[in-house]
Scaffold this motif. Structure first.
Motif, mmCIF file in Angstrom:
data_model
loop_
_atom_site.group_PDB
_atom_site.id
_atom_site.type_symbol
_atom_site.label_atom_id
_atom_site.label_comp_id
_atom_site.label_asym_id
_atom_site.label_seq_id
_atom_site.Cartn_x
_atom_site.Cartn_y
_atom_site.Cartn_z
ATOM 1 N N ASN A 204 0.870 -2.497 1.160
ATOM 2 C CA ASN A 204 2.085 -2.568 0.350
ATOM 3 C C ASN A 204 2.745 -3.937 0.491
ATOM 4 O O ASN A 204 3.207 -4.532 -0.487
ATOM 5 C CB ASN A 204 3.047 -1.467 0.793
ATOM 6 N N LYS B 99 3.194 -6.690 -2.464
ATOM 7 C CA LYS B 99 4.551 -6.909 -2.977
ATOM 8 C C LYS B 99 5.275 -8.093 -2.327
ATOM 9 O O LYS B 99 6.077 -8.761 -2.979
ATOM 10 C CB LYS B 99 5.382 -5.643 -2.781
ATOM 11 N N LYS C 85 10.870 -2.058 5.041
ATOM 12 C CA LYS C 85 10.939 -2.265 3.594
ATOM 13 C C LYS C 85 9.723 -1.646 2.907
ATOM 14 O O LYS C 85 9.849 -1.014 1.850
ATOM 15 C CB LYS C 85 11.023 -3.761 3.282
ATOM 16 N N TRP D 104 10.083 2.107 2.903
ATOM 17 C CA TRP D 104 11.080 2.552 1.909
ATOM 18 C C TRP D 104 10.453 2.566 0.516
ATOM 19 O O TRP D 104 10.761 3.432 -0.313
ATOM 20 C CB TRP D 104 12.293 1.636 1.942
ATOM 21 N N HIS D 105 9.554 1.598 0.249
ATOM 22 C CA HIS D 105 8.878 1.504 -1.053
ATOM 23 C C HIS D 105 7.419 1.951 -0.928
ATOM 24 O O HIS D 105 6.540 1.413 -1.620
ATOM 25 C CB HIS D 105 8.935 0.066 -1.563
#
Length: 380
Positions: free
Chosen positions: A320, A324, A372, A375-376
């Motif tokens: 992730n 990102k 982070k 969370w995503h």
């Protein structure tokens, strides 16, 4: 139509490894056919793994090893010494030729230099037809062919894309005692990129440029990036290239690892045996192949081979970030290794740690990128 106990669709590292362990077991007399179009044209690849001692399958006369890992970004360098583990290197051609010479002495192992056209179940197990029109049947089918259908439909897959050259310098330069595991290279397009150096001595090394990207990067561009990296590193020292390797390793936890029949058994990358966050595969292949042989001996029904599920969760957290927020990866990797014993981190990457060890390792790194990503959170 010739019948075999075991047929291997594809003759790569996983296939050769499994056959090796079969020949050391009570199943050593099983009739085996390997179908692969490459024959003795072995791939230009190098593999690395870490262990306390060389694996039993390691070619005995090709032992190359290091006990130090280097991490860097620009002029910043961090050197880490391994305590109990050693970093080993294998040339794929040595691995294949060493095993092929051994297999050629065994009358129950045959090779067909052809491409598998179709595989389907039959009354006698499985029926395989090659592009040459050959037809075979078998009791067990081991499949290591790689195609895009093993991934989640319609989803782009992050890939570790690389080009590597073995080079000879005109003068001494390399530190032959340490591997440059990750030398961060800033990327103008935001992708995570790094250099990787395996020094054989002061004048010889394998040097690679690696980039993580969903989009396929032309090899010509990767070669240009590698050339620029060498120019920055060597400071006008001339070199000659005498070996090249290149590849694209899928970095995904979304493999379709199930097969249409309990005795149609996926192997290698097709089975999801590459660690999604790093691309390392060789040692997982050895471990899982030995487990397969043990189950074939005891019950005849192998189970699905994969890492503990929590490690796929860890990998998705990291992937992730790769996808990102790639600019945060360089500090993250260096922080992971420098805040912990490098031996413990390597065991973690090998999925050989317990849950409390993993909590200890992760508790010492900077939390923000992981929080982070959590969370995503999404699967990749």
């Amino acid at each position: 139509m010739t019948h075999y106990d075991y047929i291997f669709a594809g003759g790569g590292c996983a296939a050769f490894s499994l056959i090796h362990y079969l020949t050391k077991s009570s199943l050593k007399s099983k009739n085996i056919l390997v179908i692969d179009p490459q024959g003795r044209s072995y791939p230009s690849k190098t593999w690395c793994y870490w262990a306390e001692k060389p694996l039993e399958i390691h070619p005995p006369n090709q032992l190359v090893q290091w006990n130090q890992l280097s991490f860097g970004r620009g002029k910043e360098k961090t050197l880490l010494k391994l305590k109990n583990l050693t970093y080993y290197h294998i040339q794929a051609s040595d691995f294949f030729e060493n095993l092929r010479l051994y297999f050629d002495q065994l009358p129950n192992i045959q090779f067909s230099e052809s491409q598998v056209e179709t595989c389907q179940t039959s009354s006698s197990g499985f029926e395989i037809i090659t592009e040459k029109g050959e037809k075979f049947t078998c009791d067990y089918l081991f499949d290591s062919r790689l195609d895009t259908q093993i991934f989640q439909d319609g989803k782009k897959i992050l890939k570790q894309q690389f080009v590597g050259w073995k080079i000879k310098l005109d003068q001494s330069f390399f530190d032959a005692e340490s591997v440059t595991w990750m030398d961060i290279i800033p990327s103008e397009n935001g992708n995570f990129s790094f250099g990787y150096i395996l020094p054989y001595d002061a004048k010889h090394a394998l040097v690679e440029f690696t980039c993580y990207s969903e989009e396929e990067i032309p090899y010509s561009l990767l070669e240009e990036k590698l050339k620029n990296y060498l120019s920055d590193q060597l400071d006008r020292i001339s070199y000659n290239i005498y070996f090249e390797e290149k590849g694209r390793i899928p970095m995904s936890t979304q493999f379709k690892m199930n097969s249409p029949h309990p005795r149609w058994i996926n192997l290698g990358t097709r089975a999801g045996w590459s660690r999604p966050s790093t691309g390392f595969t060789f040692q997982f292949i050895q471990e899982y192949c030995q487990q397969l042989v043990s189950e074939l001996e005891s019950s005849g029904t192998p189970t699905l081979k994969k890492m503990p599920s929590r490690h796929y969760f860890y990998d998705n957290i990291l992937l992730n970030i790769v996808k990102k927020w790639p600019k945060q990866l360089d500090r993250l990797f260096v922080n992971l290794f420098t805040s912990n014993s490098p031996d413990h981190v390597l065991r973690f990457l090998q999925a050989k740690t317990g849950i409390w060890e993993e909590i200890s390792i992760l508790s010492k790194v900077q939390f923000y990128p992981f929080l982070k990503s959590l969370w995503h959170y999404e699967k990749h």
